[in-house]
Scaffold this motif. Structure first.
Motif, PDB file in Angstrom:
ATOM      1  N   VAL A  89     -30.596  18.401  -3.329  1.00 17.17           N
ATOM      2  CA  VAL A  89     -29.774  19.089  -4.330  1.00 17.17           C
ATOM      3  C   VAL A  89     -28.491  19.597  -3.671  1.00 17.17           C
ATOM      4  CG1 VAL A  89     -29.673  20.994  -5.976  1.00 17.17           C
ATOM      5  CG2 VAL A  89     -31.822  19.765  -5.617  1.00 17.17           C
ATOM      6  N   ALA A  90     -27.345  19.242  -4.258  1.00 18.86           N
ATOM      7  CA  ALA A  90     -26.054  19.646  -3.706  1.00 18.86           C
ATOM      8  C   ALA A  90     -25.819  21.136  -3.967  1.00 18.86           C
ATOM      9  CB  ALA A  90     -24.927  18.835  -4.334  1.00 18.86           C
ATOM     10  N   GLU A  91     -25.164  21.809  -2.990  1.00 20.21           N
ATOM     11  CA  GLU A  91     -24.823  23.218  -3.193  1.00 20.21           C
ATOM     12  C   GLU A  91     -23.338  23.404  -3.481  1.00 20.21           C
ATOM     13  OE1 GLU A  91     -25.522  25.603   0.211  1.00 20.21           O
ATOM     14  OE2 GLU A  91     -24.282  24.434   1.569  1.00 20.21           O
ATOM     15  N   GLN A  92     -22.550  22.327  -3.394  1.00 18.39           N
ATOM     16  CA  GLN A  92     -21.124  22.405  -3.678  1.00 18.39           C
ATOM     17  C   GLN A  92     -20.709  21.191  -4.509  1.00 18.39           C
ATOM     18  OE1 GLN A  92     -18.858  22.827  -0.093  1.00 18.39           O
ATOM     19  NE2 GLN A  92     -19.918  24.680   0.569  1.00 18.39           N
ATOM     20  N   GLU A  93     -19.639  21.337  -5.256  1.00 21.78           N
ATOM     21  CA  GLU A  93     -19.085  20.255  -6.072  1.00 21.78           C
ATOM     22  C   GLU A  93     -18.136  19.418  -5.220  1.00 21.78           C
ATOM     23  OE1 GLU A  93     -16.756  19.711 -10.370  1.00 21.78           O
ATOM     24  OE2 GLU A  93     -17.210  21.696  -9.546  1.00 21.78           O
ATOM     25  N   VAL A  94     -18.320  18.091  -5.224  1.00 23.64           N
ATOM     26  CA  VAL A  94     -17.501  17.210  -4.387  1.00 23.64           C
ATOM     27  C   VAL A  94     -17.154  15.937  -5.151  1.00 23.64           C
ATOM     28  CG1 VAL A  94     -18.508  18.053  -2.227  1.00 23.64           C
ATOM     29  CG2 VAL A  94     -19.515  16.081  -3.373  1.00 23.64           C
ATOM     30  N   THR A  95     -16.118  15.261  -4.669  1.00 22.34           N
ATOM     31  CA  THR A  95     -15.735  13.936  -5.170  1.00 22.34           C
ATOM     32  C   THR A  95     -15.732  12.964  -3.988  1.00 22.34           C
ATOM     33  OG1 THR A  95     -14.382  14.870  -6.937  1.00 22.34           O
ATOM     34  CG2 THR A  95     -13.960  12.581  -6.328  1.00 22.34           C
ATOM     35  N   LEU A  96     -16.463  11.861  -4.115  1.00 22.66           N
ATOM     36  CA  LEU A  96     -16.588  10.871  -3.037  1.00 22.66           C
ATOM     37  C   LEU A  96     -15.850   9.591  -3.410  1.00 22.66           C
ATOM     38  CD1 LEU A  96     -20.294  11.138  -1.845  1.00 22.66           C
ATOM     39  CD2 LEU A  96     -18.267  11.929  -0.671  1.00 22.66           C
ATOM     40  N   ARG A  97     -15.251   8.977  -2.403  1.00 28.93           N
ATOM     41  CA  ARG A  97     -14.604   7.674  -2.571  1.00 28.93           C
ATOM     42  C   ARG A  97     -15.066   6.765  -1.441  1.00 28.93           C
ATOM     43  NH1 ARG A  97     -10.873  11.543  -3.875  1.00 28.93           N
ATOM     44  NH2 ARG A  97      -9.919  11.371  -5.962  1.00 28.93           N
ATOM     45  N   TRP A  98     -15.425   5.528  -1.791  1.00 31.38           N
ATOM     46  CA  TRP A  98     -15.858   4.580  -0.773  1.00 31.38           C
ATOM     47  C   TRP A  98     -15.698   3.159  -1.296  1.00 31.38           C
ATOM     48  CZ3 TRP A  98     -19.143   6.972  -4.081  1.00 31.38           C
ATOM     49  CH2 TRP A  98     -20.067   6.195  -4.744  1.00 31.38           C
ATOM     50  N   THR A  99     -15.921   2.194  -0.415  1.00 32.86           N
ATOM     51  CA  THR A  99     -15.843   0.768  -0.762  1.00 32.86           C
ATOM     52  C   THR A  99     -17.236   0.172  -0.644  1.00 32.86           C
ATOM     53  OG1 THR A  99     -13.594   0.665   0.111  1.00 32.86           O
ATOM     54  CG2 THR A  99     -14.746  -1.420  -0.234  1.00 32.86           C
ATOM     55  N   ASP A 100     -17.720  -0.496  -1.716  1.00 27.34           N
ATOM     56  CA  ASP A 100     -19.079  -1.029  -1.695  1.00 27.34           C
ATOM     57  C   ASP A 100     -19.141  -2.350  -0.937  1.00 27.34           C
ATOM     58  OD1 ASP A 100     -18.021  -2.931  -3.357  1.00 27.34           O
ATOM     59  OD2 ASP A 100     -19.039  -2.249  -5.165  1.00 27.34           O
ATOM     60  N   ALA A 101     -20.321  -2.965  -0.939  1.00 27.67           N
ATOM     61  CA  ALA A 101     -20.545  -4.191  -0.168  1.00 27.67           C
ATOM     62  C   ALA A 101     -19.672  -5.347  -0.650  1.00 27.67           C
ATOM     63  CB  ALA A 101     -22.023  -4.599  -0.239  1.00 27.67           C
ATOM     64  N   GLU A 102     -19.242  -5.339  -1.933  1.00 32.17           N
ATOM     65  CA  GLU A 102     -18.383  -6.407  -2.463  1.00 32.17           C
ATOM     66  C   GLU A 102     -16.906  -6.085  -2.296  1.00 32.17           C
ATOM     67  OE1 GLU A 102     -21.015  -5.238  -4.147  1.00 32.17           O
ATOM     68  OE2 GLU A 102     -22.288  -6.972  -3.713  1.00 32.17           O
ATOM     69  N   GLY A 103     -16.600  -4.967  -1.632  1.00 29.65           N
ATOM     70  CA  GLY A 103     -15.205  -4.594  -1.422  1.00 29.65           C
ATOM     71  C   GLY A 103     -14.564  -3.876  -2.596  1.00 29.65           C
ATOM     72  N   VAL A 104     -15.374  -3.383  -3.540  1.00 32.71           N
ATOM     73  CA  VAL A 104     -14.848  -2.692  -4.715  1.00 32.71           C
ATOM     74  C   VAL A 104     -14.719  -1.200  -4.414  1.00 32.71           C
ATOM     75  CG1 VAL A 104     -15.237  -2.160  -7.144  1.00 32.71           C
ATOM     76  CG2 VAL A 104     -15.895  -4.399  -6.218  1.00 32.71           C
ATOM     77  N   GLU A 105     -13.541  -0.631  -4.703  1.00 33.73           N
ATOM     78  CA  GLU A 105     -13.320   0.794  -4.516  1.00 33.73           C
ATOM     79  C   GLU A 105     -14.102   1.574  -5.574  1.00 33.73           C
ATOM     80  OE1 GLU A 105     -11.580   2.415  -2.272  1.00 33.73           O
ATOM     81  OE2 GLU A 105     -10.684   0.748  -1.173  1.00 33.73           O
ATOM     82  N   LYS A 106     -14.832   2.600  -5.139  1.00 30.94           N
ATOM     83  CA  LYS A 106     -15.623   3.405  -6.052  1.00 30.94           C
ATOM     84  C   LYS A 106     -15.297   4.881  -5.871  1.00 30.94           C
ATOM     85  CE  LYS A 106     -19.702   0.607  -7.067  1.00 30.94           C
ATOM     86  NZ  LYS A 106     -21.182   0.624  -7.153  1.00 30.94           N
ATOM     87  N   THR A 107     -15.396   5.617  -6.980  1.00 30.38           N
ATOM     88  CA  THR A 107     -15.179   7.066  -6.960  1.00 30.38           C
ATOM     89  C   THR A 107     -16.282   7.717  -7.799  1.00 30.38           C
ATOM     90  OG1 THR A 107     -12.784   6.788  -6.771  1.00 30.38           O
ATOM     91  CG2 THR A 107     -13.600   8.941  -7.482  1.00 30.38           C
ATOM     92  N   ARG A 108     -16.934   8.715  -7.239  1.00 28.78           N
ATOM     93  CA  ARG A 108     -17.982   9.436  -7.948  1.00 28.78           C
ATOM     94  C   ARG A 108     -17.757  10.941  -7.777  1.00 28.78           C
ATOM     95  NH1 ARG A 108     -18.685   5.145  -9.650  1.00 28.78           N
ATOM     96  NH2 ARG A 108     -20.576   3.901  -9.852  1.00 28.78           N
ATOM     97  N   HIS A 109     -17.948  11.663  -8.879  1.00 24.67           N
ATOM     98  CA  HIS A 109     -17.831  13.119  -8.848  1.00 24.67           C
ATOM     99  C   HIS A 109     -19.227  13.718  -8.997  1.00 24.67           C
ATOM    100  CE1 HIS A 109     -15.908  17.016  -9.263  1.00 24.67           C
ATOM    101  NE2 HIS A 109     -16.731  17.261 -10.271  1.00 24.67           N
ATOM    102  N   TYR A 110     -19.598  14.597  -8.089  1.00 21.73           N
ATOM    103  CA  TYR A 110     -20.921  15.212  -8.101  1.00 21.73           C
ATOM    104  C   TYR A 110     -20.770  16.726  -8.241  1.00 21.73           C
ATOM    105  CZ  TYR A 110     -22.631  10.722  -6.432  1.00 21.73           C
ATOM    106  OH  TYR A 110     -22.925   9.397  -6.310  1.00 21.73           O
TER     107      TYR A 110
END
Length: 676
Positions: free
Chosen positions: A145-166
């Motif tokens: 369980v996260a204790e802080q709010e964050v936004t992550l950005r990364w590149t998946d195995a197919e080279g697609v840029e992804k952004t997720r907000h938690y």
């Protein structure tokens, strides 16, 4: 190379206990067993000693107390060529890398990082028995369980840029624990911190070890020829020798960086995943031609756990297998690939002489370290910028201005007395130098004495520092002993509480089972019979109503049938004939000649006669003919009569058709030909 693996933690307290305070198993290590924990720290609002409680507190604060897993386990494992297992500084480097990795891979989450060595073991190298220290690796426990709010950005195995907000309170999902994302984070952190291409190094090691780790276990050839990996088999045997149940066994395996998964119906199949000393990730099942062996199947492990529990109940100590590999290993092979550092001199960043020189110059340019400045003021007695000497009782304190506060360095009483003597001698010498030129020799002697006293003071200071180091080591030993005692007590209490909780769950299940049995008995003896009787009564009432309605319908039909008068067919046939005669309706047929053709009168018209008369005439003639031929004694059958009548009608029809074609049927008013 650095390998990355992740798995869920079914029992966080046990895993935390094993990784944090369980003793190492390499008891036959030269010089004594290795330390179980070399470096330990936490990230987020938590502490190493209270990590489990802190994680659960955070989960409850966000209403996530019923999650299946409290945390996930991540292992960052380093090869011998990357970090020297015998170098404690390299362990510190591994720990710092793990902290940076957590900040990049799981920001905003509580994490506990434990860096340690694998259990060392004896290996056969060039025909000699050689001790090999276990590789450096870091266990990372990441809160679910996260204790802080964050936004992550990364590149998946197919080279697609992804952004997720938690948001804070969000549990780890598939994207966060995706192994491809985590490995990319590992490669990026190593590239930045250690300056080499980890992905390329992993591939080089894979090619070097192609097939090496899959050799048959020569030490177990007698065991049905099963193939296995000696490194992980040693770890599994060690875990099985101490486990008291299946969950305990899985937790101990995870603490040894071996992931255990169950397969099939009921979880009877078992597979293992681990990272070998060669840095490559391996997977194998317990059974099969390429499995680790039947002794690591779930059924066999559970039998071993039962034996361990019985032995502990008898007060016996469990024996840990000797940490020995019989099969030769390539762990220390001299031709194994090495990391290709991208520094100017091709050396690791922590061994770069130019970088160290730049760092030392920077320290000197900023006035040196606080310890060095305090030491300079205490020893020389000369003014040092930013340092003030204060006397306190029999000692001297050096107070250093650290910018954001004061750093205080103490000096023992003996050294303070020496410094006082030096200062007094220096004062006398200075006074005499001012009186006369002739006192120069005496002052020089006094200065020499002062120098000698200073040297003695330095020697005493060194002795004092050595004593302080001894006291420090003694204190650390005492703290470590106290910590181990506390961990043991915590383990005992935790196991007691766990067994109590299991008993409560068992009692609850027993009560629920008793309630279900009582409910089933009540259904069979009371509810079901009553319900059946009620349904039977409803059915009987409905059937009775149906029978009564059917009886009423039959009686009504019977009355209506009796009201219909009887039908006399002969009477109505006679009536129909009479009606036809009254209406001058007569059926006529052409008169046939001897040749069977219709006869004509002098005007060439067809001669008609009554059909009844013609039929009676022909019947009489046929009867007489048959009688004359001697066949009159046989009666004509109904079928023969119908066939004859049909033939006669056909002949009459042909005659009628011929007459109609000549237009003679127009004069036959109110008459019809038979058969038309």
């Amino acid at each position: 190379m650095t390998s990355t693996g992740i798995s869920a933690l079914p029992y966080l307290p046990g895993f935390n206990r094993y990784t944090s305070n369980s003793p190492a198993h390499d008891q036959d290590r030269p010089g004594g067993p290795s330390a179980r924990v070399e470096y330990m720290s936490c990230i987020g609002d938590c502490a190493p000693e209270t990590f489990v409680r802190d994680v659960r507190r955070n989960a409850l604060a966000y209403g996530q107390g019923d999650l299946k897993y409290d945390a996930y386990s991540v292992v960052l494992s380093h090869s011998h060529e990357e970090l020297d297992p015998s170098n404690d500084f390299h362990g510190w480097l591994a720990h710092q890398l793990a902290r940076e990795w957590v900040n990049r891979a799981f920001p905003g989450r509580q994490a506990k990082i434990v860096t340690q060595r694998d259990n060392g073991r004896w290996e056969e190298v060039d025909g000699k028995r050689t001790w090999v220290d276990g590789k450096w690796h870091s266990h990372i426990m990441v809160a679910n369980v996260a204790e802080q709010e964050v936004t992550l950005r990364w590149t998946d195995a197919e080279g697609v840029e992804k952004t997720r907000h938690y948001k804070a309170g969000r549990a780890i999902d598939g994207d966060l624990k995706n192994i491809f994302r985590l490995r990319r984070v590992t490669d990026a952190v190593i590239q930045r911190e250690w300056q080499y291409d980890n992905a390329a190094y992993v591939e080089a090691c894979r090619r070097f070890n192609e097939g090496a780790a899959a050799k048959q276990d020569y030490a177990q050839r007698a065991e049905r020829g099963y193939s296995s990996y000696d490194e992980v088999r040693l770890k599994l045997r060690t875990a099985a020798a101490q486990a008291t149940d299946w969950t305990d066994y899985v937790t101990r395996c995870q603490a040894a960086a071996v992931d255990v998964k169950t397969r099939g119906a009921g979880g009877t199949g078992v597979s293992y995943a681990w990272v070998g000393d060669d840095g490559l990730e391996r997977k194998a099942r317990a059974r099969g031609k390429t499995g680790l062996g039947p002794e690591f199947a779930r059924a066999e492990i559970e039998k071993r756990c039962e034996q361990n529990t019985a032995a502990l109940a008898r007060g016996e100590a469990l024996e840990i297998p000797e940490q020995v590999l019989v099969v030769p290993s390539n762990t220390v092979a001299p031709d194994r690939p090495r990391p290709q550092y991208q520094t100017a001199d091709g050396k690791p960043p922590w061994e770069n002489a130019e970088a160290l020189a730049e760092y030392e110059a920077k320290v000197r340019a900023t006035g040196g370290t606080y310890e060095a400045r305090a030491e300079q003021a205490l020893v020389t007695g000369e003014p040092v910028e930013g340092v003030a000497l204060l006397r306190q009782d029999d000692g001297v304190l050096a107070v250093v201005d650290a910018g954001d506060g004061q750093a205080v360095f103490d000096v023992d009483a003996a050294l303070a007395q020496r410094v006082a003597e030096i200062e007094a001698a220096q004062a006398v010498a200075d006074g005499r130098l001012g009186e006369a030129e002739t006192a120069m020799n005496e002052a020089a002697v006094l200065r020499a004495r002062a120098d000698a006293a200073l040297q003695a003071a330095e020697a005493d200071r060194a002795a004092g520092l050595a004593e302080v180091e001894d006291l420090k080591r003694a204190a650390e030993t005492a703290v470590e002993d106290g910590r181990k005692a506390g961990y043991d007590a915590g383990y005992t209490q935790g196991r007691t509480e766990g067994r109590r909780a299991e008993k409560e769950v068992y009692d609850l299940k027993t009560r629920r089972l008793a309630d279900r049995e009582a409910a089933a008995a009540k259904w069979e003896t009371e509810t079901e019979p009553a319900l059946r009787a009620e349904i039977r009564s409803e059915i009987e009432d409905a059937m009775r109503d149906d029978r009564d309605a059917a009886a009423a319908d039959r009686a009504d039909a019977r009355r209506r049938l009796e009201a219909i008068p009887e039908y006399d067919d002969e009477h109505w046939v006679d009536e129909m004939k009479r009606a036809r005669l009254e209406a001058e309706y007569e059926v006529r047929t052409p008169v046939l000649g001897a040749d069977g053709r219709a006869m004509e009168d002098a005007d060439g018209k067809t001669v008609w006669t009554s059909a009844h008369q013609e039929i009676e005439k022909r019947a009489r003639e046929r009867y007489n003919r048959i009688k004359e031929e001697g066949k009159g004694q046989e009666d004509e059958t109904v079928g023969q009569s119908r066939e004859r009548e049909a033939q006669t009608q056909s002949q009459g029809k042909d005659a009628w058709s011929t007459a109609s074609s000549q237009g003679q049927s127009q004069s036959q008013s109110k008459r019809k030909y038979i058969g038309e």
